[in-house]
Structure formats: C-alpha cells, structure tokens
Design an enzyme around this catalytic site. Structure first.
Site, PDB file in Angstrom:
ATOM      1  N   LYS A 214       0.847  -1.203   0.000  1.00  0.00           N
ATOM      2  CA  LYS A 214       0.000   0.000   0.000  1.00  0.00           C
ATOM      3  C   LYS A 214       0.881   1.252   0.000  1.00  0.00           C
ATOM      4  O   LYS A 214       0.711   2.140  -0.802  1.00  0.00           O
ATOM      5  CB  LYS A 214      -0.925  -0.021   1.219  1.00  0.00           C
ATOM      6  CG  LYS A 214      -1.836   1.176   1.299  1.00  0.00           C
ATOM      7  CD  LYS A 214      -2.814   1.066   2.455  1.00  0.00           C
ATOM      8  CE  LYS A 214      -3.559   2.383   2.615  1.00  0.00           C
ATOM      9  NZ  LYS A 214      -4.498   2.367   3.727  1.00  0.00           N
ATOM     10  N   GLU A 220      10.392  -4.634   4.870  1.00  0.00           N
ATOM     11  CA  GLU A 220      10.530  -6.033   4.469  1.00  0.00           C
ATOM     12  C   GLU A 220      10.218  -6.207   2.982  1.00  0.00           C
ATOM     13  O   GLU A 220      10.958  -6.852   2.239  1.00  0.00           O
ATOM     14  CB  GLU A 220       9.558  -6.919   5.270  1.00  0.00           C
ATOM     15  CG  GLU A 220       9.877  -7.034   6.739  1.00  0.00           C
ATOM     16  CD  GLU A 220       9.190  -5.969   7.578  1.00  0.00           C
ATOM     17  OE1 GLU A 220       8.837  -4.894   7.025  1.00  0.00           O
ATOM     18  OE2 GLU A 220       9.007  -6.198   8.780  1.00  0.00           O
ATOM     19  N   GLY A 274      -5.043  -1.627   4.838  1.00  0.00           N
ATOM     20  CA  GLY A 274      -4.227  -2.760   4.394  1.00  0.00           C
ATOM     21  C   GLY A 274      -4.900  -4.101   4.646  1.00  0.00           C
ATOM     22  O   GLY A 274      -4.985  -4.951   3.763  1.00  0.00           O
ATOM     23  N   ARG A 275      -5.424  -4.286   5.859  1.00  0.00           N
ATOM     24  CA  ARG A 275      -6.002  -5.597   6.208  1.00  0.00           C
ATOM     25  C   ARG A 275      -7.371  -5.806   5.572  1.00  0.00           C
ATOM     26  O   ARG A 275      -7.943  -6.884   5.659  1.00  0.00           O
ATOM     27  CB  ARG A 275      -6.066  -5.758   7.722  1.00  0.00           C
ATOM     28  CG  ARG A 275      -6.768  -4.628   8.446  1.00  0.00           C
ATOM     29  CD  ARG A 275      -6.496  -4.694   9.936  1.00  0.00           C
ATOM     30  NE  ARG A 275      -7.021  -3.548  10.670  1.00  0.00           N
ATOM     31  CZ  ARG A 275      -6.389  -2.394  10.827  1.00  0.00           C
ATOM     32  NH1 ARG A 275      -5.209  -2.203  10.248  1.00  0.00           N
ATOM     33  NH2 ARG A 275      -6.923  -1.415  11.536  1.00  0.00           N
ATOM     34  N   GLU A 361      -5.501  -6.459  14.662  1.00  0.00           N
ATOM     35  CA  GLU A 361      -4.953  -5.141  14.315  1.00  0.00           C
ATOM     36  C   GLU A 361      -6.061  -4.083  14.362  1.00  0.00           C
ATOM     37  O   GLU A 361      -5.812  -2.919  14.620  1.00  0.00           O
ATOM     38  CB  GLU A 361      -4.287  -5.178  12.928  1.00  0.00           C
ATOM     39  CG  GLU A 361      -3.253  -4.087  12.743  1.00  0.00           C
ATOM     40  CD  GLU A 361      -2.457  -4.192  11.451  1.00  0.00           C
ATOM     41  OE1 GLU A 361      -3.045  -4.049  10.372  1.00  0.00           O
ATOM     42  OE2 GLU A 361      -1.232  -4.412  11.512  1.00  0.00           O
ATOM     43  N   HIS A 392      -6.603 -32.680  17.559  1.00  0.00           N
ATOM     44  CA  HIS A 392      -5.507 -33.525  18.038  1.00  0.00           C
ATOM     45  C   HIS A 392      -4.358 -32.680  18.572  1.00  0.00           C
ATOM     46  O   HIS A 392      -3.230 -33.152  18.680  1.00  0.00           O
ATOM     47  CB  HIS A 392      -5.031 -34.436  16.900  1.00  0.00           C
ATOM     48  CG  HIS A 392      -6.127 -35.351  16.431  1.00  0.00           C
ATOM     49  ND1 HIS A 392      -6.382 -36.564  17.033  1.00  0.00           N
ATOM     50  CD2 HIS A 392      -7.065 -35.204  15.476  1.00  0.00           C
ATOM     51  CE1 HIS A 392      -7.418 -37.127  16.432  1.00  0.00           C
ATOM     52  NE2 HIS A 392      -7.857 -36.317  15.495  1.00  0.00           N
ATOM     53  N   LYS A 517       8.886  -0.782  14.784  1.00  0.00           N
ATOM     54  CA  LYS A 517       9.555  -0.478  13.511  1.00  0.00           C
ATOM     55  C   LYS A 517      10.614   0.602  13.723  1.00  0.00           C
ATOM     56  O   LYS A 517      11.715   0.529  13.171  1.00  0.00           O
ATOM     57  CB  LYS A 517       8.534   0.048  12.488  1.00  0.00           C
ATOM     58  CG  LYS A 517       7.564  -0.983  11.953  1.00  0.00           C
ATOM     59  CD  LYS A 517       6.731  -0.355  10.836  1.00  0.00           C
ATOM     60  CE  LYS A 517       5.468  -1.122  10.543  1.00  0.00           C
ATOM     61  NZ  LYS A 517       4.562  -0.422   9.641  1.00  0.00           N
TER      62      LYS A 517
HETATM   63  O1  G6P Z   1       0.986  -2.747   2.221  1.00  0.00           O
HETATM   64  P1  G6P Z   1       2.053  -2.157   3.039  1.00  0.00           P
HETATM   65  O2  G6P Z   1       2.055  -0.647   2.994  1.00  0.00           O
HETATM   66  O3  G6P Z   1       3.410  -2.695   2.629  1.00  0.00           O
HETATM   67  O4  G6P Z   1       1.824  -2.530   4.526  1.00  0.00           O
HETATM   68  C1  G6P Z   1       1.903  -3.844   5.027  1.00  0.00           C
HETATM   69  C2  G6P Z   1       1.475  -3.891   6.473  1.00  0.00           C
HETATM   70  O5  G6P Z   1       2.289  -2.954   7.176  1.00  0.00           O
HETATM   71  C3  G6P Z   1       2.023  -2.681   8.532  1.00  0.00           C
HETATM   72  O6  G6P Z   1       2.567  -3.677   9.327  1.00  0.00           O
HETATM   73  C4  G6P Z   1       0.575  -2.521   8.863  1.00  0.00           C
HETATM   74  O7  G6P Z   1       0.388  -2.691  10.230  1.00  0.00           O
HETATM   75  C5  G6P Z   1      -0.307  -3.508   8.136  1.00  0.00           C
HETATM   76  O8  G6P Z   1      -1.639  -3.131   8.313  1.00  0.00           O
HETATM   77  C6  G6P Z   1       0.032  -3.522   6.673  1.00  0.00           C
HETATM   78  O9  G6P Z   1      -0.837  -4.409   6.036  1.00  0.00           O
END
Ligand code: G6P
Length: 560
Positions: A214, A220, A274-275, A361, A392, A517
């Site tokens: 996003k 990462e 994002g989620r 989240e 199990h 972060k």
């Molecule tokens: O899609 P991006 O900007 O790379 O973000 C990836 C993720 O980053 C963070 O950890 C947010 O807490 C998430 O909600 C998000 O989905």
C-alpha cells in the site's frame, strides 16, 4: 443515547448487560439447549448460509439486551457513515470503503463527494486485460517465454488475505482447472530463508514478480523486492525488469522510482485499509493471474452480497451484527479473552491467520475513538486451525481448561469428495461428523454421574469429567466456491467492524505497529556501523547490548 465522547460502558445498556451476567451464570447450556423456541430464534439464514448461535451462553433476553447496546452505540448510524464514505478513520482522516472494491459497476459509493466505483472498475478492467495477456502467453518475458509462475511480494494486509483466498481456491474444481500449469507463491518474511523457498525451482525467465505494498515503503517488502529484482537482473539483465516486475500500490510515484513501469502499476486508494485490501488489486491481481479474472469476480460478488445484507438488514437479523454483538458479549461481559476459528475445511487453513490480522490489528486498542482510556478490554486473541487437526492438538485446553468461544465453520459439499468402497461414510462425512459433534461436547460436557453409570473408577472420575457450558457457534456454507469464500471474508470483516463500533474505538488505524519499527531502525543503523566501522554499541540497555554483542561477535554476515 450516548454522546460521541461518552464511553459505551457508561450507558444504561452496558450496565444492564453487566447485571445480566449474574443471570447467565446461573444457566447451563445443557438446559438452554432444551428450549427449542430459543434455539430456533438463534438460527439465521442468508444467501445459502446457515448460522446457528444457539450454543452461545445467551438467552433471548441477552440478545435483546445486546441489541439495546447496539442502539446505545449508534451502530446503525455508524454502519451508514462507513458506507457513506465519511472519514470514520478519524486518526488518519480517511474514509473506510473496502465495500466499494466489490460493488457492482452501477453502484454509487462516494468518498469526498466523488463516486469511487468507476475508478475501482477501471483498475479491475486493467487487471482483467493484463492477467489475460499473461495467462494466454501474449505477454512474454525478456527471452520470449510465457510467464507461468508468479511470486507476490507483500506482508501483513498485502499478503494474508490473498494467501487465504489462494489457499481456499486451490482445490476448487473450477479454479483448479483454470490454474493448470501455473503457480502462485507468496514472499512475505524478510528472512532470506523465505526468498530461498520462493525462488526454489523457479526460472526468472518464466516468472512474474508482483510487488504489493500500500505504502511502497514497508522495509521487508522493499528489501525483498530489491532482492528479487537482483535475481531477475542477474539472470536476464536490467531491462528485463519491465517485463518481469509489476506493482500494486497507492503510492505510484514510489513504484516508478523503484524502476517499475507506471503502466504496469495497479492502483488502490487510501480509503482501503491494508487488512481490508484483499478485494483491491492487492488480491485481485495475483489471484486473477492464477485463476483468471472470472473466478475472482465471483469472489467479489460473494463479498458484495454480504455487504448489501450488512448495510440494509435490520440489526436483529443481520449476521455480521449478531456475530459482532456476541463477540462483545463474550469478551466484555463473560470475560473470555480469546476466540478460536475452527474451519472444518483444509482449504480454509489460512483463514484464521488472515482473521488474526483483520481482528487483532483492528480491535486491539487501549483508548476510545476520542482518545479516552478504556475501562474495559477490547479485541480478542484470535487463533485457529482447520478441524480435525486442531482436535488432536489444542482442543484439550478448550474442553477441560480455559473457556474459549469457538467458531465452527463447515461446508456441505466438499471441493474434492472421496468415498471409498466399503467405508461407512465418505471422507467428507467423516470430517463433518466432528463438526457436528464438537459443539455439543463443549456445550453439554460430561458429568460425574454419567461417568459413575459407565463404571468409571472413582479416581479417574475428576479427570474424565467435562464441565461443559462452553460456548460456540456454527456456520454452515453450502460449498466452498470463490463466491462463498467472498461471503465468508465479508462476514468476518464486518463482524470485526461491529465490535469496534460498539466498543467505540477506531478499528481502522494501527498505531500500535509503529514503535517496534522505529526501534528496529536504530538497530539497523548500529548493525551497519558496527559491521563496517567496528563502532561500539551505544544507546541500548544492558539486555539489548548483551544480545547484540553476542550476535555481532559470533556471526559473520556476508557484506556487500
Ligand atoms: O501494504 P504495506 O504498505 O506494505 O503494509 C503492510 C502492512 O504494514 C504494517 O505492518 C501494517 O500494520 C499492516 O496493516 C500492513 O498491512
């Protein structure tokens, strides 16, 4: 009615429920389940789905009181404000419009006065065209070969939703047929082991990399994207990037800066959290590359069907509303801190991990939307595994240890039926026998008297006793097509929103992920300077200094 700055816990409806807990403590599900009228009122049907919440520790009166709580929380108004594009994500000053991502072409959903549905469909049409080119082989890689494999790089919301849907569709006969000869993989973790696993057995010549972020700044994802860009350029030269890398983002300027052709970038918008982004290009692009757009369109339609139900059905018959209210009841009144998500379907094995992010989240917050500290806990600890694997593993604790409300999700028609000659039942019936049995085992338990009648020796009776009275709900889906997967997703997304609306929190921000972060940035700088200039460790506490020292002294990471 609560004023906007009042806490929901100050309302009469909340206090009424607090008092009502004492009544419920006197009940046992064994007895509640004998009341057929009560049970009948706790069944809901919609668009092929059947929800049965009769095994919740609730009476008809409890449900009435929860509906009053919803009114005190102005739930219906809050749902309307979401669909109307108001900036309900107030700490980020944004609308929350993931429902627009799956709205029919002729729908009108406005953000800041502008209908966003045409923009949504522009991107969907672009995905359709692009994915058809890749799938048909009319778009080829740098050496003229069709791109049959896709690695989607992304993390968090740019990973978990698409992975869940991909896993669910992998064995659906229609999707399986249209994915023949193709592979879709997901690279999320910055652990180089995840890179190694993803590129194992793939040839850059036939691989398309989709960078999904996003913000296009997530550490990462960007390092993984640079790593795979290197993998491609080392094999095919720098010019191959244009043919082998595309992107999904809201930040198209950064996509271009990275070296990806803006024509090969698929946009989404800041009003998609994002989620909540799996129905945007985040999920639709990789899934369309794998299964074809027509399959993915069915997924969007399933989600849209639930959106319409959620928007327009009165709260007493509204499935996400009832589910959300029951979760509030379990967490805030009965004091159960966790929720187990137990799909009896291997295809749904990535559902619980996705809902973990959607729920935890969104609702793991400590203050109200107005910034007031909350005198009650919000959110719950979500976890889960497909049945019967969980049975199990951790079910012991759920049956005789802690009380954990369980969501049992079952499918009527298997994606891959097997019925062996001479077997008592089909393999799917065997699986589903557990789906039907477990909720009763939890609700009824087993008494010492029953054990005595079975001549169980006295010393084992306490060990073999099940207290019962453990709540669950059952959701039965007719089958697991792309459409049903969309329904399931939207039910949980909206349920989580309902919980947040009732608790009076902002379910659409996530400031709690920032601090770690920032601290990692300090460590990254220190690792760089220690490794390149031998700088001594500075600014860390005794514990971190000791651990970092050990790490630096005993590792010899390759340096570029
Ligand atoms: O899609 P991006 O900007 O790379 O973000 C990836 C993720 O980053 C963070 O950890 C947010 O807490 C998430 O909600 C998000 O989905």
């Amino acid at each position: 009615m609560a004023s906007s700055t009042a806490l929901i816990s100050d309302t009469e409806a909340w206090k009424d429920l607090k008092g009502h807990v004492e009544d419920i403590k006197k009940t046992h599900l064994r007895d509640l389940m004998t009341d057929a009228n009560r049970c009948q009122s706790m069944m809901m049907e919609f668009d092929g789905l059947l929800l049965d919440y009769s095994r919740q520790r609730a009476t008809v009166e409890t449900v009435d009181k929860l509906l009053n709580l919803a009114k005190a929380a102005q739930l219906t108004e809050k749902i309307s404000r979401m669909f109307n594009g108001e900036h309900i994500n107030s700490t980020e000053n944004r609308s929350v419009l993931h429902v627009a991502l799956r709205a029919p072409k002729d729908a009108v959903i406005k953000a800041d006065g502008k209908n966003v549905v045409p923009e949504v469909w522009n991107v969907l049409d672009k995905i359709k065209e692009f994915s058809e080119k890749i799938r048909s082989g009319s778009w080829v890689g740098a050496t003229g070969k069709p791109l049959k494999d896709v690695i989607a790089i992304g993390i968090g919301g740019s990973f978990l939703g698409p992975l869940f849907v991909h896993t669910a569709l992998q064995t659906d006969p229609e999707a399986l047929e249209s994915a023949k000869g193709r592979q879709l993989r997901f690279l999320a973790n910055i652990d180089p082991v995840d890179v190694a696993r993803n590129i194992n057995g793939l040839n850059p010549e036939t691989t398309l990399v989709v960078v999904v972020s996003k913000t296009f700044t997530t550490a990462e994802t960007m390092l993984n994207a640079r790593t795979l860009r290197e993998w491609i350029t080392a094999a095919l030269g720098a010019s191959a990037v244009a043919k082998h890398m595309v992107a999904v983002s809201t930040n198209l300027a950064l996509v271009e800066k990275f070296g990806i052709d803006p024509n090969n970038a698929f946009a989404f918008w800041d009003w998609v959290g994002g989620r909540y982004s799996v129905c945007s290009a985040v999920g639709v692009l990789p899934l369309s590359l794998q299964y074809g757009f027509s399959v993915v369109e069915k997924f969007l339609k399933g989600a849209s069907s639930i959106d319409q139900h959620f928007q327009s059905t009165p709260i007493e018959k509204n499935i996400p509303v009832l589910l959300g209210l029951l979760s509030v009841w379990n967490v805030s009144f009965l004091g159960y801190p966790a929720r187990a998500i137990l799909p009896h379907s291997q295809a749904l094995e990535k559902f619980a991990p996705h809902i973990q992010q959607v729920s935890m989240e969104s609702n793991g917050k400590g203050v109200s939307i107005d910034g007031l500290p909350l005198p009650f806990e919000t959110g719950e600890i979500d976890f889960g595994e497909p049945g019967t694997n969980g049975q199990h593993s951790f079910y012991q604790l759920i049956h005789q240890g802690r009380v954990i409300p369980c969501d049992f999700i079952g499918i009527v028609k298997s994606q891959q039926p097997v019925y062996l000659k001479g077997e008592v039942v089909s393999n799917h019936d065997e699986l589903m026998s557990n789906f039907f049995a477990q909720p009763d085992a939890l609700a009824y338990g087993k008494t010492p008297e029953q054990l005595q009648k079975e001549n169980v020796s006295e010393n084992l009776i306490p060990h073999k006793t099940f207290s019962g009275n453990r709540p669950s709900l059952s959701l039965l889906l007719p089958e697991l097509t792309a459409y049903n997967v969309g329904q399931l997703l939207a039910i949980y997304e909206h349920r989580v929103a309902v919980q947040g609306f009732v608790w009076g929190i902002n379910s659409f921000d996530q400031w709690g992920v920032e601090l770690g972060k920032v601290l990692a940035t300090h460590v990254r700088k220190q690792l760089h300077s220690s490794r390149t200039q031998g700088t001594t460790l500075e600014g860390f506490n005794y514990s971190t200094t000791t651990l970092l020292k050990r790490y630096l002294e005993t590792s010899s990471e390759p340096q570029m």
